[in-house]
Enzyme design. Sequence first.
Site, PDB file in Angstrom:
ATOM      1  CB  THR A 105      -0.934   0.010   1.227  1.00  0.00           C
ATOM      2  OG1 THR A 105      -1.832  -1.102   1.134  1.00  0.00           O
ATOM      3  CG2 THR A 105      -1.735   1.298   1.295  1.00  0.00           C
ATOM      4  CB  THR A 191      33.635 -39.241 -12.240  1.00  0.00           C
ATOM      5  OG1 THR A 191      34.543 -40.336 -12.084  1.00  0.00           O
ATOM      6  CG2 THR A 191      33.121 -39.206 -13.669  1.00  0.00           C
ATOM      7  CB  SER A 322      47.060 -10.658  -4.197  1.00  0.00           C
ATOM      8  OG  SER A 322      47.587 -10.543  -2.890  1.00  0.00           O
TER       9      SER A 322
END
Length: 471
Positions: A105, A191, A322
């Site tokens: 609102t 994997t 860095s």
Amino acid sequence: MNFPHEKIYRTEKDFLGEISILQDAYYGIHTQRAVENFSISNRSTNIHLIHAIVEVKKAATMAHLKLGSLSSDIGNAIIIACNEVLQGALSDQFILDPLQGGAGTSSHMNVNEVLTNRALELLGHEKGNYEVIHPLHHTNFSQSTNDVYPTALRIAAIRLLRPLSEACAELQNSLQLKENQYEHIIKLGRTQLMDALPMMAGQSFGAYAQAVARDRWRLYKVEERLRQINIGGTAIGTGMNASLKYIYTITDILQDTTKLGLARSEFPMDITQNMDVFVEVSGLLKSAATNLFKIASDLRLLNSGPKGGIGEITLPSVQIGSSIMSGKVNPVIAEMVCQMAMKVMANDYAITLAAMNGQLELNAFTPLIADTLLESLEMMTKAILLFKEKCIDHIEINEEVCKKHLSESCAIATALVYHIGHDCASQLVKKAQKEDKDITAVLKEEKLMSEEEIEKILNPYVITKPGIPGI
């Protein structure tokens, strides 16, 4: 007499009392109360949502002008004010925190007040002279926050969803170009971070492209669920204080002005109280974020080094890495993408919580849904384009490193299983690792097959394709 820099105020009132408002402000008492009540995040309501609310306001005013239920001078002044805001004017007047009580609102009233006071100004009246044009009686005629805000959120979401889908298409295209560029380079597949089978470097980019393609299609299709709007449903979806002529007219006008294929909901009460469509959209953003995180994470890992890591690819250098280590360059674009993905996932959880906590005929937490969803849409689009332009397009494969890792691995031993059995192949791998030899050398030592057979079976360009090597 006014002194330099002296602030001048006007007084506005509602049934709670009076408040002083800066005379130059286009917002009014409702906005000022919300500023005092909800300023917690140091951010403002998303401008795309504000503009979508203004579009709804413009369409409502046009509908009332067409139906003859609003005077032409007032209506035309409101429309001019709407056009000005949509062109970027008065953006500094939309000052409310996105997280607010009241189901939106406050932001809705912020728009009502700004448009009203600009319309008053256009007609030669002072701001706050609501006897001439009233934020509720005129600018909000036949409307409620509860039909304007959800309708506007759908418009804003669609407008941000389309460029996101296009960004995904661009990323997909870049990945496919890399797939073709590096289709000839063989490398070691992995994997669980362990040596697996040989593969072509281009194949990894092809797999990424497929994942992004799915995300692109899902995001493109979900727009259909956002097109249903509840405008005209007013407070709870029943349409009280909105005539049927008005409801059909404003829907037609919004369809014409937005060009988004919007459709009037057959059951506006559903759209008013249920926020599941935004959970669905957010869920698809989370799915896309998952894939983007995975891709970016893979690239960081393969880029690691340059000497102490995997180093099979080189990501473009975009800034020093860095403040203390000389010459260090970090994969910052990939890291940015990962953080974006985490934020989208966190936003999805917030949207889920907000949507499920709606009660009865309204969801009071729609502002949280709007803020986080629109943030995710914008953020992901920008991140994807940067990912494409500053990272994917300039990735280089380090072919010699790939060959070295593959030659030092026993990954190709799997190609022997059909010919000598799993147990025998495993023993060869064990011996090769113990003696620090490649699998081909051990195979020749054991004289289990001819050199011609070995070359045929262990051809790296054969074992990256379907079928049984050597057959």
